[in-house]
Design a protein around this motif. Structure first.
Motif, short mmCIF file in Angstrom:
data_model
loop_
_atom_site.label_atom_id
_atom_site.label_comp_id
_atom_site.label_asym_id
_atom_site.label_seq_id
_atom_site.Cartn_x
_atom_site.Cartn_y
_atom_site.Cartn_z
N PHE A 1 11.71 -24.27 -1.40
CA PHE A 1 10.69 -23.73 -1.22
C PHE A 1 10.00 -24.34 0.11
O PHE A 1 9.56 -25.40 0.03
CB PHE A 1 9.61 -23.84 -2.26
N ARG A 2 9.80 -23.67 1.23
CA ARG A 2 9.72 -24.20 2.56
C ARG A 2 8.20 -23.97 2.66
O ARG A 2 7.55 -22.99 2.59
CB ARG A 2 10.48 -23.46 3.66
N THR A 3 7.45 -24.85 3.30
CA THR A 3 6.02 -25.02 3.64
C THR A 3 6.07 -24.77 5.05
O THR A 3 6.75 -24.90 5.85
CB THR A 3 5.45 -26.31 3.07
N PRO A 4 4.77 -24.40 5.67
CA PRO A 4 4.59 -24.19 6.95
C PRO A 4 4.78 -25.52 7.74
O PRO A 4 5.18 -25.45 8.80
CB PRO A 4 2.99 -23.87 6.92
N LEU A 5 4.25 -26.51 7.42
CA LEU A 5 4.51 -27.80 8.20
C LEU A 5 5.92 -28.19 8.55
O LEU A 5 6.47 -28.63 9.08
CB LEU A 5 3.75 -29.02 7.81
N GLU A 6 6.47 -28.14 7.19
CA GLU A 6 8.15 -28.55 7.13
C GLU A 6 8.81 -27.63 8.20
O GLU A 6 9.85 -27.80 8.75
CB GLU A 6 8.61 -28.28 5.88
N LYS A 7 8.69 -26.19 8.11
CA LYS A 7 9.16 -25.32 9.06
C LYS A 7 9.01 -25.59 10.47
O LYS A 7 9.82 -25.17 11.31
CB LYS A 7 9.10 -23.73 8.56
#
Length: 386
Positions: A376-382
């Protein structure tokens, strides 16, 4: 009666000490899992990275040994209908407190799904389940594909979204196997690939010993308070997925003591009102879905509200986080070439930034070139992974 007060600073101290982050000295992955009650296991990488962040001698191989050789660590569908990795010693408590109710709901859904989709009645389902378990017993272990070869009925298909652009056909095998696993008749064995894989072999099992549900819920709450306390009724309700009535009954059963928090009243165990000593300054990089950031519903005391949308996805799953002294101060990711990068969303000063950089170096060495992409990817990680 005047309530004792536990402020946010003391809560952060407890988090660092009790979650094995201030001093990562756990001797084994089993110690980590029991200390945190359970490790989130929806994403297979989380279990390994969460355990390694807290172990004196971190090792992905040690986690795999606990799962597949010692069999002292098991995956259960339990709290909030979420997959957790818990110790075999804790599993009966977790199953009775949360897993059994989830399994019952899963079976209800399965019966309706099969009745509407392929016209199976309860007798037909029982027949297919019996054949599936017998096939698994004869093989010793098997993938879902291998089980469908032995039990062709598992290949019958249900049409979902018929007549719409999203129409799909789905084999009944995944639903049937999921319920049998939730009830304890089969368990996940080794993955088909590396420790990052989410495709598992299945092994035969017997359901865990039965425990009175009220006693099990009380024990689960006792363990949660020992590691996560203080917490509010809402925190416990969210973490367990229970009704408020069940939460209150369990809190009463363990003699939980009410205390004053910055956001209202919370609860601790009877012998846990006094403050604990502050550890040395510490930094940590925790993986997506780690049990610590996912431990409470109300997170303002360790996570700035204005940064939540960058660090969580839209359904409430946390991404990889950077910690300093009990607070989330940033996020991290890996680029396509495996390079570990991070961004601080709070000004922590040069000493903290240097400590975080050293911790990031240790995590990079631990990963040894393996690239982990959160499920589950988050805005900051992406943003960081570009």
């Amino acid at each position: 009666m005047t309530l004792a007060e536990i402020d946010d600073a003391q809560r952060r101290v407890r988090l660092g000490v009790r979650h094995l982050l201030a001093t990562p000295t756990a001797a084994s992955v089993e110690d980590v899992a029991d200390t945190l009650v359970g490790l989130h296991a929806t994403d297979p990488a989380t279990v390994v990275l969460s355990a390694c962040a807290r172990m004196e001698h971190p090792s992905a191989a040690e986690v795999e040994t606990a799962f597949y050789e010692r069999r002292t660590l098991v995956r259960l569908l339990c709290m909030r209908r979420t997959m957790f990795a818990v110790t075999a010693a804790t599993a009966p408590v977790v199953q009775a407190a949360a897993g059994d109710a989830i399994a019952a709901k899963e079976r209800q859904r399965l019966v309706q799904y099969l009745a509407e989709g392929v016209g199976w009645d309860a007798d037909r389902l029982a027949e297919v389940e019996k054949a599936t378990l017998e096939a698994l017993r004869l093989r010793g272990e098997a993938t879902a594909v291998e089980l469908t070869r032995d039990v062709p009925a598992l290949l019958e298909q249900v049409v979902l979204g018929a007549g719409t652009p999203r129409e799909i056909r789905q084999n009944v095998s995944s639903r049937v196997i999921r319920v049998l696993a939730a009830e304890g008749w089969m368990r996940r064995g080794r993955p088909l690939g590396t420790w990052l894989s989410s495709q598992f072999r299945w092994t035969p099992a017997t359901p865990w010993p039965e425990i009175d549900p009220d006693e099990a819920r009380a024990e689960l709450v006792r363990r949660w308070l020992a590691s996560y306390g203080p917490g509010t009724e809402a925190d416990v309700k969210w973490w367990t997925g229970w009704t408020l009535g069940a939460v209150r009954k369990a809190l009463t059963a363990v003699g939980a003591v009410r205390v004053r928090l910055s956001t209202g009243d919370g609860y601790v165990l009877p012998d846990d009102v006094e403050p604990i000593g502050e550890p040395e300054p510490w930094a940590a990089l925790l993986p997506a879905l780690d049990s610590t950031p996912m431990g409470w519903q109300a997170r303002g005391w360790y996570l700035p509200d204005h940064q939540r949308s960058r660090l969580f996805d839209t359904t409430g799953n946390v991404g990889p986080t950077v910690w300093w002294n009990g607070s989330v101060v940033g996020g991290w990711a890996q680029r396509a070439d495996g390079e570990l990068v991070w961004e601080l969303v709070e000004d922590v000063g040069t000493e903290a930034a240097a400590a975080i950089a050293r911790e990031a170096d240790r995590v990079a060495v631990r990963l040894a070139g393996v690239r982990v992409i959160p499920r589950f990817r988050t805005p900051l990680e992406k943003e960081l992974a570009k």
